[in-house]
Scaffold this motif. Structure first.
Motif, PDB file in Angstrom:
ATOM      1  N   ASP A 207       0.819  -1.224   0.000  1.00 57.82           N
ATOM      2  CA  ASP A 207       0.000   0.000   0.000  1.00 57.82           C
ATOM      3  C   ASP A 207       0.851   1.273   0.000  1.00 57.82           C
ATOM      4  N   GLU A 467       2.307  -8.516  11.512  1.00 56.14           N
ATOM      5  CA  GLU A 467       0.831  -8.531  11.484  1.00 56.14           C
ATOM      6  C   GLU A 467       0.214  -9.861  11.073  1.00 56.14           C
ATOM      7  N   GLU A 559       3.774   0.804  15.445  1.00 60.77           N
ATOM      8  CA  GLU A 559       3.283   1.357  14.187  1.00 60.77           C
ATOM      9  C   GLU A 559       2.144   2.337  14.445  1.00 60.77           C
TER      10      GLU A 559
HETATM   11  C1  BMA Z   1       0.844  -1.774   8.434  1.00 62.31           C
HETATM   12  C2  BMA Z   1       2.230  -2.115   7.988  1.00 62.31           C
HETATM   13  C3  BMA Z   1       2.312  -2.191   6.515  1.00 62.31           C
HETATM   14  C4  BMA Z   1       1.421  -1.178   5.851  1.00 62.31           C
HETATM   15  C5  BMA Z   1       1.060  -0.088   6.812  1.00 62.31           C
HETATM   16  C6  BMA Z   1       0.217   0.977   6.213  1.00 62.31           C
HETATM   17  O1  BMA Z   1       0.048  -2.751   8.103  1.00 62.31           O
HETATM   18  O2  BMA Z   1       2.619  -3.287   8.577  1.00 62.31           O
HETATM   19  O3  BMA Z   1       1.979  -3.453   6.094  1.00 62.31           O
HETATM   20  O4  BMA Z   1       2.066  -0.658   4.778  1.00 62.31           O
HETATM   21  O5  BMA Z   1       0.367  -0.616   7.876  1.00 62.31           O
HETATM   22  O6  BMA Z   1      -1.012   0.498   5.831  1.00 62.31           O
END
Ligand code: BMA
Length: 873
Positions: A207, A467, A559
């Motif tokens: 993405d 993930e 994240e």
């Molecule tokens: C998380 C990351 C990536 C992805 C990001 C943005 O899922 O682990 O896999 O690019 O979000 O969607």
């Protein structure tokens, strides 16, 4: 003689000339690089996948030059057979390449001296991915992983002179489907076939990334010759490291082909030669581990950036037989202790990295592949991006699990810069196959990669995947029959909490292992009980306001993110003027891989700022929006220390020019977020926050000692008129976050009917005469702030390796960005707030003339990006 055969002979002659040869009579292990004289051609689709064919293709012609290490997309590009894959929307036109079959060919010039050696091995450090290797028409093997070294004994298959080496790469998805087809569970688990070959999944598109399913010899290839014994690996096992002593075991793993009386010696030290020792041993056929216990008193420890230096100790092992050196190997490492502390506390179970006894708040971002084509990433590129991380006060990068294991260069730079590496294993966002072969394959992969990388002090965690545990909750797996779901989960646990966890414990016992990111190691979570790391996508994917970050009880945020566009210069690299009329042109949308991402940026833009007046303003404002959003999250997570002990935003870099979550774009140009990161990740941060009808002035310190400082607060209007001012001496606690001053809002405005939309709070923290941190706080939602028009004066003067640009404005100017048209200098700072009447200077590194800079300078602040001040509200 037909052209094809002629070309091939030309290749062959070039090779003989170019290929270094083995020194006659030497008994030392030697490598003969196989990086010249390669050709590549497209093969007709015979419907078969390589592993099924035991004979090499025989058809004539179609060859063009190839580069090793490299891949077929780059070879086609270099031969002018395709346009730049990143340009405009050409990606879509190049998908045929992934669907084709490719053959690589070179010839090996085997000298008598080569063939006289006991062992002649053909070694590939990285093949992308499924292929079949033929030597002189004989099938050697069919590798199926780009994450392992492939080594073959070819002595008996070589003859003196020129030998034909051919590698056939089927279309990757074909190869994957062929393997998947053999899995008896596939029809029930619906596991994505691409997982059946170990290939970097981002190549199939992500993405933030384009789809270029490439093929090729993407890492070095060579012949390796040796006699009697060779050193497979040197592992510096750190049994116990403190500031007073380091207890090490230096293991030399020596492979012997027969019983060998040898002398193994070691030398080591910061310079590598200080201490020497040796030992007479009898090597048994097979793998031998010779271990040297090493004690270093008062060692110089390796610290994450911001906590100390990064000294590297060097080790050298030599193996001799009858005085002849058979092989030698260097190793280097930094001495440090790392613990992933997970202890019960009032919030649940902690998740914190303790390095050399110091609880380190991890500050950083996720790293994705540096290019869509791995083989063309240069050390300069690594340097630019990783140095940018350090310069932004980051101390950790998370190597994300959908790419590939990086080169030594990457880890060496992280070691040198003090950037801790959270290292995902390369499994991303997909259930993995559960076949016996697959489990064997991933165990070999983990063994190889962890052995290769375990001496790097920067690697502080092995994390099973990206993930995939989380998939249990979503992705429709709930709809699968319970028996199938259970089977998938069993395989998952076997792989990520079994095979890979055990391999990490066996191969790299000092580095913690974590099953997945995010994970709580299967603990039950609740608002009152939090554990493990989190991916917080409430903002962006969840469409929540930035303030949502402040409500999160996370222990470690690995994240969170928000998107923006890169700057105009980067956009110009892949667009024509007609493509730059709106963010919704087909080409702009082709460089947005997160579905309706451009519309989401626009929606948040309207929610926080308004509608930018034109395309360039939209680019600029999108970066400010991203930076302001992530700032809310990062500061909230830092204020929550020790409940929260990590903030890694998504993402640091890009693999091509694109709208994405990155803070540094594909060309290494800093976005506003990277400049903001340097401020919100500052070692000591003053973070004013409106909460409970008060203004709370938090100070967060990552320093290990108490700091005496002065906290200065000014509440002023946008022309600089100060309505409230306080100064307070503060003793800042080390490694802590605390409120040092809290003032009811009513006391701040100096008026009974305050117009909060025209006021800003300025908090400065000064210590030893230096401004350690400055931060602004507004008292109304962003959209209600009545930003004044600001005329920004600039003064440019020559200074050092460039120029100093001094900015000033009579009125408050937010997020002032300075740029210079076609020129592409580097900036010591940018996207900064200008307080009324206060000068700020940015150093610009540039070789351009003063006149050029003066004629091309462009200054923009937030209010300028909107048609009228009202629009900025
Ligand atoms: C998380 C990351 C990536 C992805 C990001 C943005 O899922 O682990 O896999 O690019 O979000 O969607």
């Amino acid at each position: 003689m037909r052209l094809g055969r002629l070309l091939l002979c030309l290749f062959a002659c070039a090779i003989a000339a170019a290929q270094p040869s083995v020194a006659a009579g030497s008994r030392h292990r030697e490598r003969v690089p196989l990086n010249t004289g390669w050709g590549v051609r497209q093969l007709p689709d015979d419907g078969m996948v390589a592993s099924q064919s035991s004979v090499p293709p025989t058809l004539e012609g179609g060859w063009f030059p190839a580069t090793v290490p490299g891949d077929v997309h780059l070879d086609l590009l270099k031969s002018g057979k395709i346009p730049d894959p990143f340009y405009r929307d050409d990606e879509a036109k190049l998908q045929w390449i992934e669907k084709a079959r490719w053959e690589y060919k070179t010839s090996i010039d085997a000298t008598e001296a080569t063939l006289a050696r006991e062992h002649v091995e053909l070694v590939f450090e990285g093949l992308d991915t499924a292929c079949t290797i033929f030597l002189n028409g004989q099938r050697i093997a069919s590798p199926d992983s780009m994450f392992q070294e492939w080594r073959f004994d070819v002595k008996s298959k070589l003859h003196a002179g020129s030998n034909d080496l051919q590698i056939v790469f089927p279309a990757p998805m074909k190869a994957a489907e062929a393997v998947a087809g053999k899995d008896p569970w596939l029809s029930r688990t619906h596991t994505d076939p691409k997982g059946y070959i170990r290939k970097a999944v981002y190549e199939f598109g992500w993405d933030w990334g384009p789809r270029f399913g490439t093929s090729g010899v993407y890492r070095p290839a060579y012949l390796e010759v040796w006699d009697s014994a060779r050193v497979k690996d040197v592992f510096v096992e750190q049994e116990g490291v403190t500031t007073s002593a380091a207890h090490l075991d230096v293991h030399a793993d020596v492979l012997a082909s027969k019983e060998t009386k040898a002398n193994v010696s070691i030398s080591y030290g910061l310079g590598g030669k200080e201490i020497q020792a040796d030992r007479a041993v009898t090597l048994a056929p097979g793998s031998n581990r010779i271990s040297f216990p090493v004690e270093i008193a008062h060692p110089q420890l390796w610290y994450p950036s911001g906590y100390g230096a990064q000294p590297i100790y060097h080790f050298h092992i030599s193996v001799k037989e009858d005085g002849h050196e058979l092989d030698d190997k260097n190793a280097k490492t930094g001495l440090r202790s790392v613990i992933l502390r997970r202890e019960l506390d009032k919030w649940g179970r902690s998740f914190e990295f303790i390095v050399n006894g110091i609880p380190v708040f991890a500050k950083g971002a996720a790293v994705i592949p540096f290019d869509s084509f791995p083989s063309r990433v240069t050390s300069e590129k690594y340097r630019r991006i990783l140095q940018s991380a350090k310069d932004a006060n980051m101390n950790m990068v998370r190597l994300w699990g959908g790419g590939y294991y990086e080169t030594e260069e990457f880890y060496d730079q992280c070691d040198e810069l003090g950037l801790m590496v959270w290292h995902d294993l390369m499994f991303g966002n997909n259930w993995q196959p559960g076949t016996y072969d697959f489990k064997q394959n991933i165990e070999r992969e983990a063994e190889y990669q962890m052995t290769r990388l375990r001496n790097h002090p920067s690697i502080v965690l092995w994390s099973g995947n990206n993930e995939t545990e989380e998939l249990r909750e979503w992705n429709g797996n709930g709809d699968l029959p319970a028996k199938v779901h259970e089977h998938i989960w069993e395989d998952y646990l076997t792989e990520f909490s079994g095979i890979l966890a055990r391999t990490a414990a066996r191969v790299d016992p000092q580095t913690p292992y974590w099953p997945s990111s995010p994970s709580a190691d299967y603990e039950e979570l609740s608002d009152a009980y939090q554990s493990g790391d989190n991916h917080d996508w409430s903002v962006w994917h969840g469409n929540a306001d930035f303030e949502e970050f402040e409500k999160r009880p996370w222990r470690f945020v690995s994240e969170y993110g928000f998107q923006s566009f890169p700057e105009m210069k980067t956009i110009e690299s892949f667009t024509l003027p007609g493509d730059r009329t709106s963010i919704f042109t087909p080409v702009m949308k082709a460089h947005q891989k997160n579905g309706d991402g451009n519309r989401l940026i626009q929606e948040y833009m309207k929610r926080y700022f308004g509608e930018p007046k034109d395309f360039p303003s939209f680019l600029y404002a999108s970066q400010v929006l991203q930076a302001e959003g992530i700032k809310v999250g990062a500061e909230s997570f830092r204020r929550k220390r020790p409940e929260t002990m990590g903030s890694l935003f998504w993402q640091l870099n890009d693999c091509w020019p694109v709208a994405s979550w990155s803070s540094v774009d594909y060309f290494g140009r800093w976005k506003a977020l990277q400049y903001y990161a340097r401020r919100f990740y500052a070692p000591v941060l003053v973070s004013p926050h409106v909460e409970g009808g008060t203004l709370a002035l938090y100070i967060v310190s990552d320093k290990t000692a108490v700091i005496d400082g002065t906290l200065h607060l000014r509440i002023m209007d946008f022309s600089g008129h100060v309505v409230k001012e306080t100064t307070q001496r503060v003793k800042i606690d080390p490694l802590a976050s605390k409120i040092y001053q809290q003032i009811p809002l009513v006391e701040l405005s100096g008026s009974n009917t305050p117009d909060w939309s025209g006021l800003v709070g300025v908090a400065d923290l000064v210590a030893d005469g230096n401004k350690m941190s400055t931060n602004l706080v507004y008292f109304v939602p962003s959209k209600q702030i009545k930003l004044p028009q600001a005329t920004i004066a600039t003064d440019i003067s020559q200074a050092g390796d460039g120029y100093d640009v001094t900015l000033s404005s009579a009125a408050l100017a937010r997020s002032v960005s300075v740029s210079f048209g076609e020129l592409d200098p580097q900036y010591s700072d940018n996207y900064l707030d200008l307080l009324p009447g206060e000068k700020k200077t940015i150093h610009v590194t540039s070789k351009a003339s003063l006149a050029d800079l003066k004629s091309q300078i462009e200054v923009m602040s937030l209010v300028d990006a909107f048609s009228s001040p009202a629009a900025a509200r």
